[in-house]
Motif scaffolding. Structure first.
Motif, PDB file in Angstrom:
ATOM      1  N   ASP A   1     -13.533  15.159  -1.666  1.00  0.00           N
ATOM      2  CA  ASP A   1     -12.038  15.574  -2.182  1.00  0.00           C
ATOM      3  C   ASP A   1     -11.174  14.734  -1.686  1.00  0.00           C
ATOM      4  O   ASP A   1     -11.382  13.936  -0.572  1.00  0.00           O
ATOM      5  CB  ASP A   1     -11.892  17.231  -2.103  1.00  0.00           C
ATOM      6  N   PRO A   2      -9.986  14.491  -2.414  1.00  0.00           N
ATOM      7  CA  PRO A   2      -9.015  13.554  -1.996  1.00  0.00           C
ATOM      8  C   PRO A   2      -8.376  13.796  -0.548  1.00  0.00           C
ATOM      9  O   PRO A   2      -8.067  12.825  -0.097  1.00  0.00           O
ATOM     10  CB  PRO A   2      -7.806  13.764  -3.091  1.00  0.00           C
ATOM     11  N   ALA A   3      -8.584  15.127   0.052  1.00  0.00           N
ATOM     12  CA  ALA A   3      -8.004  15.135   1.437  1.00  0.00           C
ATOM     13  C   ALA A   3      -9.232  14.891   2.436  1.00  0.00           C
ATOM     14  O   ALA A   3      -8.727  14.817   3.530  1.00  0.00           O
ATOM     15  CB  ALA A   3      -7.612  16.547   1.441  1.00  0.00           C
ATOM     16  N   ARG A   4     -10.401  14.656   1.925  1.00  0.00           N
ATOM     17  CA  ARG A   4     -11.531  14.286   2.861  1.00  0.00           C
ATOM     18  C   ARG A   4     -11.331  13.056   4.026  1.00  0.00           C
ATOM     19  O   ARG A   4     -10.791  12.043   3.510  1.00  0.00           O
ATOM     20  CB  ARG A   4     -12.636  14.110   2.111  1.00  0.00           C
TER      21      ARG A   4
ATOM     22  N   GLY B   1     -15.124   7.311  -6.249  1.00  0.00           N
ATOM     23  CA  GLY B   1     -15.389   6.820  -7.385  1.00  0.00           C
ATOM     24  C   GLY B   1     -16.146   8.047  -8.303  1.00  0.00           C
ATOM     25  O   GLY B   1     -15.899   8.437  -9.454  1.00  0.00           O
ATOM     26  N   ARG B   2     -17.269   8.311  -7.686  1.00  0.00           N
ATOM     27  CA  ARG B   2     -18.158   9.318  -8.106  1.00  0.00           C
ATOM     28  C   ARG B   2     -17.206  10.656  -8.247  1.00  0.00           C
ATOM     29  O   ARG B   2     -17.245  11.483  -9.192  1.00  0.00           O
ATOM     30  CB  ARG B   2     -19.358   9.670  -7.193  1.00  0.00           C
ATOM     31  N   ALA B   3     -16.445  10.958  -7.279  1.00  0.00           N
ATOM     32  CA  ALA B   3     -15.700  12.355  -7.289  1.00  0.00           C
ATOM     33  C   ALA B   3     -14.663  12.297  -8.397  1.00  0.00           C
ATOM     34  O   ALA B   3     -14.449  13.116  -9.024  1.00  0.00           O
ATOM     35  CB  ALA B   3     -15.180  12.512  -6.083  1.00  0.00           C
ATOM     36  N   ALA B   4     -13.894  11.263  -8.490  1.00  0.00           N
ATOM     37  CA  ALA B   4     -13.155  11.098  -9.638  1.00  0.00           C
ATOM     38  C   ALA B   4     -13.699  11.031 -11.142  1.00  0.00           C
ATOM     39  O   ALA B   4     -13.182  11.649 -12.024  1.00  0.00           O
ATOM     40  CB  ALA B   4     -12.161   9.604  -9.476  1.00  0.00           C
ATOM     41  N   ALA B   5     -14.829  10.548 -11.008  1.00  0.00           N
ATOM     42  CA  ALA B   5     -15.620  10.643 -12.412  1.00  0.00           C
ATOM     43  C   ALA B   5     -15.995  12.192 -12.736  1.00  0.00           C
ATOM     44  O   ALA B   5     -15.983  12.741 -13.649  1.00  0.00           O
ATOM     45  CB  ALA B   5     -17.165   9.711 -12.402  1.00  0.00           C
ATOM     46  N   ALA B   6     -16.285  12.872 -11.835  1.00  0.00           N
ATOM     47  CA  ALA B   6     -16.577  14.321 -11.971  1.00  0.00           C
ATOM     48  C   ALA B   6     -15.322  15.083 -12.508  1.00  0.00           C
ATOM     49  O   ALA B   6     -15.280  15.920 -13.162  1.00  0.00           O
ATOM     50  CB  ALA B   6     -17.136  14.886 -10.575  1.00  0.00           C
ATOM     51  N   ALA B   7     -14.313  14.518 -11.852  1.00  0.00           N
ATOM     52  CA  ALA B   7     -12.982  15.330 -12.299  1.00  0.00           C
ATOM     53  C   ALA B   7     -12.828  15.160 -13.721  1.00  0.00           C
ATOM     54  O   ALA B   7     -12.054  15.732 -14.361  1.00  0.00           O
ATOM     55  CB  ALA B   7     -11.719  15.150 -11.322  1.00  0.00           C
ATOM     56  N   ILE B   8     -12.738  13.645 -13.971  1.00  0.00           N
ATOM     57  CA  ILE B   8     -12.616  13.267 -15.492  1.00  0.00           C
ATOM     58  C   ILE B   8     -13.383  13.936 -16.474  1.00  0.00           C
ATOM     59  O   ILE B   8     -13.070  14.203 -17.421  1.00  0.00           O
ATOM     60  CB  ILE B   8     -12.656  11.646 -15.473  1.00  0.00           C
ATOM     61  N   HIS B   9     -14.613  13.949 -15.939  1.00  0.00           N
ATOM     62  CA  HIS B   9     -15.628  14.540 -16.776  1.00  0.00           C
ATOM     63  C   HIS B   9     -15.357  16.106 -17.226  1.00  0.00           C
ATOM     64  O   HIS B   9     -15.095  16.629 -18.407  1.00  0.00           O
ATOM     65  CB  HIS B   9     -16.837  14.661 -16.275  1.00  0.00           C
ATOM     66  N   SER B  10     -14.864  16.743 -16.057  1.00  0.00           N
ATOM     67  CA  SER B  10     -14.289  18.077 -16.183  1.00  0.00           C
ATOM     68  C   SER B  10     -13.024  18.268 -17.136  1.00  0.00           C
ATOM     69  O   SER B  10     -12.867  19.017 -18.010  1.00  0.00           O
ATOM     70  CB  SER B  10     -14.035  18.709 -14.826  1.00  0.00           C
TER      71      SER B  10
ATOM     72  N   ALA C   1       4.479   6.420   1.472  1.00  0.00           N
ATOM     73  CA  ALA C   1       4.939   5.754   2.419  1.00  0.00           C
ATOM     74  C   ALA C   1       3.823   4.542   3.228  1.00  0.00           C
ATOM     75  O   ALA C   1       4.285   3.908   3.582  1.00  0.00           O
ATOM     76  CB  ALA C   1       5.141   6.778   3.552  1.00  0.00           C
ATOM     77  N   ARG C   2       2.396   4.879   2.837  1.00  0.00           N
ATOM     78  CA  ARG C   2       1.560   4.189   3.259  1.00  0.00           C
ATOM     79  C   ARG C   2       1.389   3.078   2.162  1.00  0.00           C
ATOM     80  O   ARG C   2       0.186   2.188   2.285  1.00  0.00           O
ATOM     81  CB  ARG C   2       0.167   4.993   3.364  1.00  0.00           C
ATOM     82  N   GLY C   3       2.042   3.131   1.052  1.00  0.00           N
ATOM     83  CA  GLY C   3       1.507   2.084  -0.153  1.00  0.00           C
ATOM     84  C   GLY C   3       0.618   2.580  -1.176  1.00  0.00           C
ATOM     85  O   GLY C   3       0.116   1.916  -1.682  1.00  0.00           O
ATOM     86  N   ALA C   4       0.104   3.793  -0.790  1.00  0.00           N
ATOM     87  CA  ALA C   4      -1.094   4.376  -1.671  1.00  0.00           C
ATOM     88  C   ALA C   4      -0.513   5.295  -2.729  1.00  0.00           C
ATOM     89  O   ALA C   4       0.558   5.411  -2.568  1.00  0.00           O
ATOM     90  CB  ALA C   4      -2.141   4.933  -0.741  1.00  0.00           C
ATOM     91  N   VAL C   5      -1.474   5.601  -3.656  1.00  0.00           N
ATOM     92  CA  VAL C   5      -1.147   6.267  -4.640  1.00  0.00           C
ATOM     93  C   VAL C   5      -1.720   7.922  -4.360  1.00  0.00           C
ATOM     94  O   VAL C   5      -3.069   8.038  -4.282  1.00  0.00           O
ATOM     95  CB  VAL C   5      -1.459   5.911  -5.830  1.00  0.00           C
ATOM     96  N   ASP C   6      -0.777   8.978  -4.430  1.00  0.00           N
ATOM     97  CA  ASP C   6      -1.337  10.265  -3.936  1.00  0.00           C
ATOM     98  C   ASP C   6      -2.336  10.719  -5.187  1.00  0.00           C
ATOM     99  O   ASP C   6      -1.848  10.556  -6.401  1.00  0.00           O
ATOM    100  CB  ASP C   6      -0.447  11.019  -3.491  1.00  0.00           C
ATOM    101  N   ALA C   7      -3.284  11.644  -5.035  1.00  0.00           N
ATOM    102  CA  ALA C   7      -3.724  12.467  -5.968  1.00  0.00           C
ATOM    103  C   ALA C   7      -3.749  13.856  -5.863  1.00  0.00           C
ATOM    104  O   ALA C   7      -3.920  14.202  -4.530  1.00  0.00           O
ATOM    105  CB  ALA C   7      -5.407  11.817  -5.784  1.00  0.00           C
ATOM    106  N   ARG C   8      -3.539  14.429  -6.891  1.00  0.00           N
ATOM    107  CA  ARG C   8      -3.664  15.965  -6.632  1.00  0.00           C
ATOM    108  C   ARG C   8      -5.285  16.241  -6.358  1.00  0.00           C
ATOM    109  O   ARG C   8      -6.081  15.554  -6.391  1.00  0.00           O
ATOM    110  CB  ARG C   8      -3.320  16.797  -8.121  1.00  0.00           C
ATOM    111  N   PRO C   9      -5.504  17.685  -6.176  1.00  0.00           N
ATOM    112  CA  PRO C   9      -6.937  18.069  -5.634  1.00  0.00           C
ATOM    113  C   PRO C   9      -7.837  17.905  -6.721  1.00  0.00           C
ATOM    114  O   PRO C   9      -9.014  17.640  -6.536  1.00  0.00           O
ATOM    115  CB  PRO C   9      -6.841  19.589  -5.535  1.00  0.00           C
ATOM    116  N   ASP C  10      -7.493  17.628  -8.138  1.00  0.00           N
ATOM    117  CA  ASP C  10      -8.465  17.230  -9.122  1.00  0.00           C
ATOM    118  C   ASP C  10      -8.097  15.722  -9.516  1.00  0.00           C
ATOM    119  O   ASP C  10      -8.700  15.370 -10.543  1.00  0.00           O
ATOM    120  CB  ASP C  10      -8.152  17.985 -10.407  1.00  0.00           C
ATOM    121  N   TRP C  11      -7.836  14.671  -8.360  1.00  0.00           N
ATOM    122  CA  TRP C  11      -7.737  13.277  -8.532  1.00  0.00           C
ATOM    123  C   TRP C  11      -6.955  12.781  -9.419  1.00  0.00           C
ATOM    124  O   TRP C  11      -6.595  11.620  -9.804  1.00  0.00           O
ATOM    125  CB  TRP C  11      -9.245  12.699  -8.985  1.00  0.00           C
ATOM    126  N   GLN C  12      -6.029  13.776 -10.304  1.00  0.00           N
ATOM    127  CA  GLN C  12      -4.999  13.188 -11.112  1.00  0.00           C
ATOM    128  C   GLN C  12      -3.687  12.657 -10.199  1.00  0.00           C
ATOM    129  O   GLN C  12      -3.256  13.271  -9.340  1.00  0.00           O
ATOM    130  CB  GLN C  12      -4.509  14.324 -12.131  1.00  0.00           C
TER     131      GLN C  12
END
Ligand SMILES: Cc1cc2nc3c(=O)[nH]c(=O)nc-3n(C[C@H](O)[C@H](O)[C@H](O)COP(=O)(O)OP(=O)(O)OC[C@H]3O[C@@H](n4cnc5c(N)ncnc54)[C@H](O)[C@@H]3O)c2cc1C
Ligand code: SF4
Length: 502
Positions: free
Chosen positions: A493-496, A471-480, A434-445
């Motif tokens: 995290d995405p909810a911060r 960007g740093r946090a999403a990189a950590a999730a992608i690495h994992s 509704a805000r025009g943004a794209v939601d992320a799950r807790p692991d940034w997917q």
């Protein structure tokens, strides 16, 4: 051991800005360097209070008391190391961050002025360049996995650097002709000269990051093709959908523009001049857009509006009004409304406001006035009150308060409505909320497996410090997700959310 009495001996001091009469004749940055003596004095004001709330104020969790003390003692190399441990691009945040860390500084509790954290940060960042440059840190071994980063703003670039340093092959796709996102053509040079971006890009390239400019993902290359080429995709496309005001009479008149079109055109002129290619300020369709000799009205009260103000004066505007819907904010923190250490609602004076123009608060545009040829000649405004009812904003014009301001150029800087609707979204199978943004799950997917999101595209129009943190946090999730060894740092995290009292 930091100096516990430094703040008692030294007042908060910032370096003097370049004189207005000089700086509006060029596009160079407004702030000169502080100089070593001043910055070591100011770093001494940090008492290392024990529970550094500035850490929570800063989304990156920058280790502020550590590097303040290293600067105090002149240990510059260690300060550079400490700062880069949490922040990929301190030369951007040190220049541009509004510094929520300073609002959370413990000195602010006792009526003292906070430590000049942001100024210390930029001096450390510049010391890194002066003391041998931004040395690349290439990894000796590759993981054999590959990641596509779509969008080259601070979120995409921070993720790219983190992932490359973890051994992944990273390609950054950018639809524009140059890398940097809003830092490149959105933010004017008087706030951020572009050599700072170019230096960082040289470092990233030397660390193995590949850059592809002029590639509009979803148009020039499909999502399917990208997924076939890479093991994971990070979407960092920003929140560039400018809010408009189609219901205001006269909106289609010539001379009424989105602020970003004006800023991008002006910044491209500066970039071209730097390359020895003088070019006029024009829109993508060739229409000239320049404030020279014009009466300019800027609608909006944030960063974008202030940047338009600075650009208009440098282009030689005849006069500028900046309109804000809301009343003038208080000049200091209202502790009832915004208790320490939260980010307070106060009047923000940007350097551009010292350069001229008139700010008009608590007014709304009633009409863009036609000169009879389809060109705007004025803006009819009314004084208004604004209240919230049932979560909705109600704007009421005061009868008899209408007046007209002269306007040959009107710039709409009234915010952003999230990420743009573009083919890439449907192709990847992600939707705007509704805000025009794209939601992320807790692991940034996102809703699509293996497709991650970060920065303004996820958060909505925000700040560089948040973009780097995400960007740093999403990189950590992608690495994992790619089965990488060990953990990368994930500051948020995405909810911060920012520190808030309610
Ligand atoms: C005028 C202005 C001034 C600002 N000033 C400040 C400031 O002083 N301090 C501060 O902290 N913040 C400021 N901000 C906010 C800050 O710039 C943003 O929060 C930040 O840049 C967001 O970073 P990002 O990486 O998420 O996205 P962006 O920087 O917006 O980058 C997104 C990139 O994605 C690219 N892209 C989009 N779609 C595609 C596609 N399909 N294919 C390829 N590429 C694509 C875009 O071209 C763009 O380059 C300002 C914003 C504006 C508009
Ligand atoms: S990035 Fe911003 S919030 Fe963090 S320490 Fe620097 S100025 Fe403060």
């Amino acid at each position: 051991m930091p100096d516990p009495n430094g703040f008692l001996r030294y007042e908060r001091r910032l370096p003097a800005r370049r004189p207005v009469a000089v700086r509006i004749t060029d596009w160079r940055e407004v702030y000169p360097s502080a100089g070593e003596e001043l910055i070591r004095e100011q770093a001494t004001r940090c008492m290392d209070c024990g529970i550094p709330f500035c850490h929570d104020g800063c989304p990156l969790g920058n280790r502020i008391p550590d590097w303040n003390d290293l600067v105090r003692t002149g240990s510059w190399d260690a300060a550079v190391e400490s700062l880069h441990a949490t922040n990929n691009f301190p030369e951007f945040t040190g220049r541009l961050c509004p510094a929520p860390c300073e609002a959370a500084c413990v000195l602010g509790l006792g009526g003292q002025q906070p430590v000049t954290i942001k100024q210390v940060e930029v001096e450390i960042a510049d010391a890194a360049v002066a003391r041998g440059g931004l040395n690349p840190r290439p990894v000796p071994a590759s993981t054999g996995r590959s990641v596509a980063v779509v969008g080259s703003g601070p979120a995409g670039l921070a993720a790219a650097q983190q992932l490359a340093r973890a051994g992944h092959a990273v390609t950054v796709y950018e639809r524009d002709d140059a890398i940097g996102g809003l830092l490149r053509y959105g933010i004017p040079d008087f706030k951020l000269e572009k050599q700072h971006i170019d230096r960082r890009l040289a470092q990233l390239a030397a660390e193995g990051v590949q850059f592809r400019t002029g590639v509009n993902v979803g148009v020039d290359v499909t999502a399917e093709e990208l997924r076939a080429r890479h093991d994971a995709v990070l979407l960092a496309c920003g929140a560039l959908q400018g809010r408009d005001t189609p219901e205001t009479p006269g909106r289609p008149l010539r001379g009424v523009h989105q602020a970003m079109t004006h800023l991008v055109a002006a910044n491209r002129v500066v970039a071209a001049a730097g390359d020895g290619r003088p070019a006029p300020a024009v829109l993508p369709d060739g229409t000239p857009i320049d404030a020279a000799g014009k009466h300019v009205v800027i609608i909006g009260g944030g960063d974008t509006a202030a940047d338009c103000l600075g650009v208009a004066h440098r282009q030689g505007a005849a006069g500028v009004h900046q309109l804000d819907l809301y009343p003038e904010p208080p000049h200091g923190r209202d502790a009832e409304r915004d208790p320490w250490p939260t980010w307070p609602w106060v009047l923000r004076n940007y350097p551009a406001h010292e350069e001229g123009g008139e700010r008009v608060f608590a007014v709304a545009v009633q009409e863009f006035v036609d000169d009879g040829t389809g060109q705007v000649k004025g803006v009819r405004i009314a004084e208004v009150t604004v209240e919230r009812r049932d979560g909705r904003r109600i704007v009421t014009a005061l009868p008899g308060s209408e007046r007209e301001l002269p306007a040959d150029l009107v710039l709409l800087a009234i915010g952003f409505e999230g990420t743009e609707e573009q083919p890439l979204l449907a192709q990847f199978g992600v939707t705007r909320n509704a805000r025009g943004a794209v939601d992320a799950r807790p692991d940034w997917q996102t809703d699509a497996d293996g497709v991650f999101v970060a920065g303004d595209m996820h958060r909505g129009a925000s700040l560089i410090v948040w973009a780097i943190a995400e960007g740093r946090a999403a990189a950590a999730a992608i690495h994992s997700y790619l089965g990488g060894v060990g953990d990368l740092p994930a500051p948020v995290d995405p909810a911060r959310q920012p520190l808030a009292a309610r």
